[in-house]
Motif scaffolding. Structure first.
Motif, PDB file in Angstrom:
ATOM      1  N   HIS A 135       0.831  -1.204   0.000  1.00 56.69           N
ATOM      2  CA  HIS A 135       0.000   0.000   0.000  1.00 56.69           C
ATOM      3  C   HIS A 135       0.866   1.255   0.000  1.00 56.69           C
ATOM      4  N   ARG A 139       0.640   3.759  -3.145  1.00 59.43           N
ATOM      5  CA  ARG A 139       0.053   5.092  -2.943  1.00 59.43           C
ATOM      6  C   ARG A 139       0.941   6.188  -3.505  1.00 59.43           C
ATOM      7  N   GLU A 170       1.353  -2.795  -5.033  1.00 57.73           N
ATOM      8  CA  GLU A 170       0.067  -2.165  -4.762  1.00 57.73           C
ATOM      9  C   GLU A 170      -0.752  -3.153  -3.945  1.00 57.73           C
ATOM     10  N   ARG A 172      -3.682  -3.634  -0.211  1.00 54.48           N
ATOM     11  CA  ARG A 172      -4.485  -3.093   0.874  1.00 54.48           C
ATOM     12  C   ARG A 172      -3.723  -3.197   2.190  1.00 54.48           C
ATOM     13  N   PRO A 173      -3.726  -2.137   2.982  1.00 55.13           N
ATOM     14  CA  PRO A 173      -3.018  -2.189   4.269  1.00 55.13           C
ATOM     15  C   PRO A 173      -3.674  -3.183   5.214  1.00 55.13           C
TER      16      PRO A 173
END
Length: 239
Positions: A135, A139, A170, A172-173
């Motif tokens: 992430h 970002r 890339e 999701r945290p």
């Protein structure tokens, strides 16, 4: 060697070819008593073993460029990826740079790749997860308006160059494998100056942008420790 020189490109004498850079890298490894994890490497997607000790990716090449007789010229954007195995342990760094008078857009692309790498390293702490690194990298790339080549990213590293886990650019945290003390990861943002699409060149190795936009690549091998991330492939300016 399966890569060919791209038509219409030439350079003034005095600038090295990417093949000459590979020869220099071979000498550095030899003098250090190290070997190359790249030379002869053949993952499942590759039609042939890799024939060099560096990946030299120029302009619209994202990663995995095979060194050739192409001589670097003013304005080129170059990514050099060079791994080493020493005393049974592997390391894998990469850096992008411009040749001669740079294009402002290329400078921004390279600087963003370095910022994405720094963000990924900062997230490589005990208690976080792989998704937190992904992430952080993604970002920075997306906020700057750049594309990301899906399906390619960082990886675990240790006795072999490529080990589990994979480290996407890339994500999701809070998702993925928990980060523990003693893990070692190669974190490597790959940025496309245009859209996400890419394709493999005729050599079966080089990944090129679909829209012809330029690309940049940055990488460090990083140990996760209780006292924070430790860069094992730090450049002199970062030591």
């Amino acid at each position: 060697m399966h890569a060919t020189r791209r038509p219409g490109l030439s350079a003034p004498r005095g600038r090295p070819s990417t093949l000459e850079l590979d020869e220099v890298a071979r000498g550095v490894l030899r003098e250090a008593g190290a070997s190359s994890p790249f030379l002869g490497y053949r993952p499942s997607f590759a039609p042939t073993p890799f024939p060099a000790v560096i990946c030299a990716s120029v302009n619209d090449a994202i990663v995995h460029g095979i060194p050739t007789g192409y001589r670097l010229r003013d304005g080129d954007l170059v990514s050099i990826d060079c791994g080493a195995v020493l005393d049974g342990w592997a390391g894998d760094p990469a850096i992008s740079f411009t040749v001669g008078r740079p294009r402002p857009a290329d400078v921004r692309l390279v600087e963003t790749a370095e910022r994405a790498l720094a963000a990924g390293i900062a997230a490589a702490v005990v208690g976080n997860r792989i998704g937190d690194i992904a992430h952080a990298v993604g970002r920075v790339c997306r906020d700057a308006g750049y594309g990301i080549p899906q399906d390619f990213g960082g990886h675990g590293i240790g006795r072999r160059m490529h080990e589990d886990p994979g480290v996407p650019n890339e994500g999701r945290p809070g998702r993925g494998l928990p980060l523990r003390h003693g893990m070692v990861l190669a974190i490597e943002p790959m940025l496309i100056g245009g859209r996400d699409g890419y394709h493999a060149a005729a050599d079966g190795w080089t990944l090129r942008t679909n829209d012809g936009s330029r690309a940049a690549h940055a990488e460090h091998t990083v140990a996760i420790t209780e006292s924070g991330p430790r860069i094992l492939t730090a450049r002199k300016s970062e030591s």
